[in-house]
Design a protein around this motif. Structure first.
Motif, mmCIF file in Angstrom:
data_model
loop_
_atom_site.group_PDB
_atom_site.id
_atom_site.type_symbol
_atom_site.label_atom_id
_atom_site.label_comp_id
_atom_site.label_asym_id
_atom_site.label_seq_id
_atom_site.Cartn_x
_atom_site.Cartn_y
_atom_site.Cartn_z
ATOM 1 N N ASP B 228 40.696 43.890 15.083
ATOM 2 C CA ASP B 228 40.201 42.951 16.081
ATOM 3 C C ASP B 228 41.264 42.889 17.334
ATOM 4 O OD1 ASP B 228 38.372 41.300 15.144
ATOM 5 O OD2 ASP B 228 39.383 39.765 14.067
ATOM 6 N N VAL B 229 42.496 43.707 17.080
ATOM 7 C CA VAL B 229 43.107 44.007 18.218
ATOM 8 C C VAL B 229 42.348 44.853 19.283
ATOM 9 C CG1 VAL B 229 45.264 45.217 19.016
ATOM 10 C CG2 VAL B 229 45.259 43.817 16.957
ATOM 11 N N GLY B 230 41.990 46.111 18.469
ATOM 12 C CA GLY B 230 41.103 47.027 19.432
ATOM 13 C C GLY B 230 39.947 46.345 20.235
ATOM 14 N N ARG B 231 39.446 45.452 19.231
ATOM 15 C CA ARG B 231 38.131 44.812 19.718
ATOM 16 C C ARG B 231 38.484 43.885 21.056
ATOM 17 N NH1 ARG B 231 36.768 43.173 14.277
ATOM 18 N NH2 ARG B 231 35.327 44.731 13.404
ATOM 19 N N PHE B 232 39.570 43.301 20.828
ATOM 20 C CA PHE B 232 40.032 42.411 21.891
ATOM 21 C C PHE B 232 40.237 43.168 23.437
ATOM 22 C CE2 PHE B 232 43.329 40.891 24.828
ATOM 23 C CZ PHE B 232 42.542 39.983 25.234
ATOM 24 N N ILE B 233 40.967 44.374 22.996
ATOM 25 C CA ILE B 233 41.417 45.308 24.216
ATOM 26 C C ILE B 233 40.076 45.686 24.889
ATOM 27 C CG2 ILE B 233 42.590 47.292 25.049
ATOM 28 C CD1 ILE B 233 44.569 46.608 22.807
ATOM 29 N N ASP B 234 39.162 46.057 24.122
ATOM 30 C CA ASP B 234 37.774 46.824 24.642
ATOM 31 C C ASP B 234 37.070 45.523 25.227
ATOM 32 O OD1 ASP B 234 38.068 48.981 23.529
ATOM 33 O OD2 ASP B 234 36.904 48.851 21.692
ATOM 34 N N TRP B 235 36.933 44.311 24.798
ATOM 35 C CA TRP B 235 36.308 43.151 25.488
ATOM 36 C C TRP B 235 36.960 42.867 26.675
ATOM 37 C CZ3 TRP B 235 38.622 38.381 26.335
ATOM 38 C CH2 TRP B 235 37.654 37.318 26.824
ATOM 39 N N PHE B 236 38.296 42.820 26.794
ATOM 40 C CA PHE B 236 39.125 42.419 27.846
ATOM 41 C C PHE B 236 38.977 43.545 28.931
ATOM 42 C CE2 PHE B 236 43.596 41.607 29.624
ATOM 43 C CZ PHE B 236 43.091 40.541 30.659
ATOM 44 N N ALA B 237 38.937 44.652 28.539
ATOM 45 C CA ALA B 237 38.562 45.918 29.697
ATOM 46 C C ALA B 237 37.057 45.719 30.316
ATOM 47 C CB ALA B 237 38.502 47.225 28.971
ATOM 48 N N GLY B 238 36.148 45.139 29.550
ATOM 49 C CA GLY B 238 34.937 44.986 30.021
ATOM 50 C C GLY B 238 34.483 43.657 30.820
ATOM 51 N N LEU B 239 35.709 42.641 30.786
ATOM 52 C CA LEU B 239 35.384 41.428 31.428
ATOM 53 C C LEU B 239 35.794 41.527 32.826
ATOM 54 C CD1 LEU B 239 34.669 38.526 30.608
ATOM 55 C CD2 LEU B 239 37.330 38.186 30.565
ATOM 56 N N LYS B 240 34.906 40.867 33.795
ATOM 57 C CA LYS B 240 35.293 40.562 35.131
ATOM 58 C C LYS B 240 36.271 39.569 35.272
ATOM 59 C CE LYS B 240 31.548 43.170 37.577
ATOM 60 N NZ LYS B 240 30.471 43.118 38.486
ATOM 61 N N VAL B 241 37.399 39.585 35.814
ATOM 62 C CA VAL B 241 38.509 38.669 35.975
ATOM 63 C C VAL B 241 38.780 38.222 37.366
ATOM 64 C CG1 VAL B 241 39.448 39.201 33.754
ATOM 65 C CG2 VAL B 241 40.319 40.217 35.701
ATOM 66 N N GLY B 242 39.515 37.188 37.780
ATOM 67 C CA GLY B 242 39.884 37.314 39.200
ATOM 68 C C GLY B 242 38.863 36.820 40.018
ATOM 69 N N LEU B 243 38.833 37.105 41.340
ATOM 70 C CA LEU B 243 37.612 36.795 42.187
ATOM 71 C C LEU B 243 36.366 37.333 41.822
ATOM 72 C CD1 LEU B 243 39.267 36.760 45.775
ATOM 73 C CD2 LEU B 243 38.361 34.639 44.619
ATOM 74 N N ASP B 244 36.402 38.641 41.110
ATOM 75 C CA ASP B 244 35.012 39.058 40.767
ATOM 76 C C ASP B 244 34.368 38.227 39.580
ATOM 77 O OD1 ASP B 244 35.551 41.015 42.371
ATOM 78 O OD2 ASP B 244 36.352 42.492 40.950
ATOM 79 N N GLY B 245 35.219 37.598 39.014
ATOM 80 C CA GLY B 245 34.670 36.916 37.737
ATOM 81 C C GLY B 245 34.554 35.377 38.197
ATOM 82 N N ASN B 246 35.080 35.180 39.312
ATOM 83 C CA ASN B 246 35.102 33.648 39.754
ATOM 84 C C ASN B 246 34.725 33.698 41.337
ATOM 85 O OD1 ASN B 246 36.254 31.848 37.474
ATOM 86 N ND2 ASN B 246 37.523 33.954 37.417
ATOM 87 N N ALA B 247 33.647 34.188 41.718
ATOM 88 C CA ALA B 247 33.278 34.193 42.960
ATOM 89 C C ALA B 247 33.192 32.898 43.500
ATOM 90 C CB ALA B 247 32.035 35.127 43.281
ATOM 91 N N ALA B 248 32.487 32.035 42.700
ATOM 92 C CA ALA B 248 32.210 30.524 43.456
ATOM 93 C C ALA B 248 33.490 29.656 43.362
ATOM 94 C CB ALA B 248 31.539 29.855 42.385
ATOM 95 N N VAL B 249 34.557 29.810 42.777
ATOM 96 C CA VAL B 249 35.828 29.462 42.860
ATOM 97 C C VAL B 249 36.511 29.843 43.943
ATOM 98 C CG1 VAL B 249 37.895 28.951 41.663
ATOM 99 C CG2 VAL B 249 35.787 29.003 40.225
ATOM 100 N N GLY B 250 36.312 31.024 44.112
ATOM 101 C CA GLY B 250 37.180 31.706 45.473
ATOM 102 C C GLY B 250 36.656 31.202 46.571
ATOM 103 N N LYS B 251 35.037 30.809 46.848
ATOM 104 C CA LYS B 251 34.663 30.177 47.971
ATOM 105 C C LYS B 251 34.946 28.684 48.288
ATOM 106 C CE LYS B 251 31.480 33.795 48.138
ATOM 107 N NZ LYS B 251 29.962 34.321 47.565
ATOM 108 N N ARG B 252 35.531 28.309 47.188
ATOM 109 C CA ARG B 252 35.776 26.611 47.321
ATOM 110 C C ARG B 252 36.985 26.265 48.324
ATOM 111 N NH1 ARG B 252 35.058 25.187 41.255
ATOM 112 N NH2 ARG B 252 33.028 25.316 40.991
ATOM 113 N N GLY B 253 36.881 25.132 48.627
ATOM 114 C CA GLY B 253 37.872 24.712 49.491
ATOM 115 C C GLY B 253 37.704 24.918 51.108
#
Lengths: 209, 253
Positions: B228-253
């Motif tokens: 599961d350690v390797g699975r996690f690292i692979d999953w995390f590597a493929g996840l879009k984070v920050g503004l790329d993963g939260n475009a809607a949040v970044g445009k709020r305010g």
């Protein structure tokens, strides 16, 4: 279980009252400062007026100058009170923070005998630190009370000067009416200052109780 | 009451996880604390918030002598990580606290003095502990701008702070992840929102995938072990984070 002289309550109502009192004292000091500024301005006008009125208004002019001197003394006194309040806020906040820590350490000690034994030295030194902090709070409160008493004595001098200026205004000849108006303003403003100084003393007593 | 559970032991070299507190008020996020011991010395990683100090201290003292704790490690500056510092210092004023140089003048707002802190440079450093050496591994912007993890190459245990964190429902309070695919739902939103940089994330995944890790231990949620350690690292590597993963949040305010 551990027994300790330290209050285990997570809220520290007396200390919070102390802080509220300090805020109220600060506000009252601002009122005194504004009133003193007003007297200073009125004093300048009064001195000019006395100059125009001539020899018969000399006493009024001297008293107006003394009232301005009084406001300078009052400003120094209020500055000192402000500094003392800062010191008292510092001592009370430090005491509140320390009590919060002690309360959490006591909760830790209450878990079981082992925790109680392990935490005991920290609680012991903490209790001594609490006593030191309380002494510091008391010291600051005493200094504050003494400074408020001094300011009230100064306020009495101001009242006396304002009353005498009112008497002197009666000798203003052709300027009597204007001088009476100015002396009335002196009296009202000094009376407000004296009331504020009384409020300072009351707030300080209430904060301590 | 928090549970203390040894997750690794080899002679006097030990990792203890302090986890789950059913008595904790629900408005406080649940946290994991870890104690690494070698010989007579222990290091407490992310000691937790001020409010949970009694529960952490009590759990620690059931597994080991808390007087052996010489060092505290603060992965970053958040209150759930290190706001209990003043209480640990009341218990032992000689404690030294390792933390990013970036936070060396911020964290003292929680307590301590100029003798308390050991500033970790951006590139990380080795942390001697008893007979072993731990490694402070850079994980900047994951999520804090000055962030470190701990790698123990002897135990092959990796303390990953908020990376790998999951917000578990009360009925899923297992210590170890036992169904990786199901576990994703508890960590996906957290990682998307809290991890600020894809570049930093990819860099971390690349570096950490080269390490030999048997257990990846986050500060919230369950521990990954084995495959599961390797699975996690692979999953995390493929996840879009920050503004790329939260475009809607970044445009709020």
């Amino acid at each position: 279980m551990v027994t300790s002289p330290i209050n285990t309550s997570t809220s520290d109502q007396p200390a919070a009252n102390d802080l509220s009192c300090m805020i109220a004292l600060g506000e009252e000091i601002k009122s005194v400062g504004k009133a003193a500024y007003q007297i200073n301005l009125t004093g300048i006008n009064a001195i000019l007026l006395a100059g125009r009125a001539g020899e018969s208004a000399r006493g009024f002019g001297v008293l107006s100058g003394q009232l301005r001197e009084f406001t300078r003394g009052l400003a120094v006194s209020m500055d000192r009170l402000g500094t003392l309040i800062d010191g008292a806020v510092d001592a009370v906040s430090d005491h509140m923070r320390h009590r919060r820590l002690m309360s959490l350490l006591l909760r830790t000690a209450d878990h079981d005998e082992r925790c109680a034994d392990l935490i005991a030295p920290a609680l012991q030194s903490g209790a001594a630190a609490t006593a030191r902090r309380l002494d510091r709070v008391t010291e600051r409160r005493d200094a504050l009370r003494a400074a408020i008493d001094e300011a009230r004595a100064l306020g009495s001098t101001g009242s006396m000067l304002a009353r005498t200026a009112k008497i002197e205004a009666a000798y203003g000849g052709g300027f009597r009416q204007e001088m009476t108006g100015v002396s009335g303003e002196f009296e009202r403003t000094v009376s407000n200052i004296v009331a504020s100084l009384g409020t300072l003393a009351r707030l300080q007593r209430e904060g301590q109780s | 009451m928090k549970k203390a559970q040894a997750i690794y032991q080899n002679g006097s070299h030990r990792w203890v996880a302090i986890v789950r507190d059913p008595d904790k008020p629900s408005y406080l996020i649940d946290t994991n604390e870890y104690v690494v011991t070698s010989g007579a010395e222990s290091l407490l990683a992310d000691p937790g918030g001020m409010e949970i100090f009694p529960a952490v201290f009590s759990a620690v003292s059931r597994e080991l002598d808390p007087r052996s704790i010489r060092y505290i490690f603060a992965s970053h500056q958040d209150p759930d990580i290190i706001s209990s510092l003043a209480l640990w210092l009341e218990f032992n004023p000689q404690l030294r606290c390792y933390l990013s140089w970036l936070w060396a003048s911020f964290i003292p707002h929680f307590g301590g003095n100029d003798q308390t802190f050991v500033a970790i440079p951006d590139e990380g450093m080795k942390i001697p502990l008893g007979a072993i050496e731990l490694v402070a591994v850079p994980a900047h912007y994951l999520h804090s701008s000055g962030n470190f993890h701990i790698y123990d190459p002897h135990a092959r245990v990796y303390f990953s702070d908020d990376v790998g964190a999951a917000l578990l429902p009360p009925e899923d309070d297992m210590l170890f992840v036992n169904d990786f695919d199901r576990h994703i739902r508890f960590m996906e939103g957290f990682h998307r929102r809290w991890m600020g940089s894809n570049e930093a994330k990819n860099n971390w995944c690349e570096r950490v995938s080269r390490l030999k890790i048997d257990m990846l231990c986050p500060q919230h949620g369950a521990i990954f072990r084995g495959a599961d350690v390797g699975r996690f690292i692979d999953w995390f590597a493929g996840l879009k984070v920050g503004l790329d993963g939260n475009a809607a949040v970044g445009k709020r305010g």
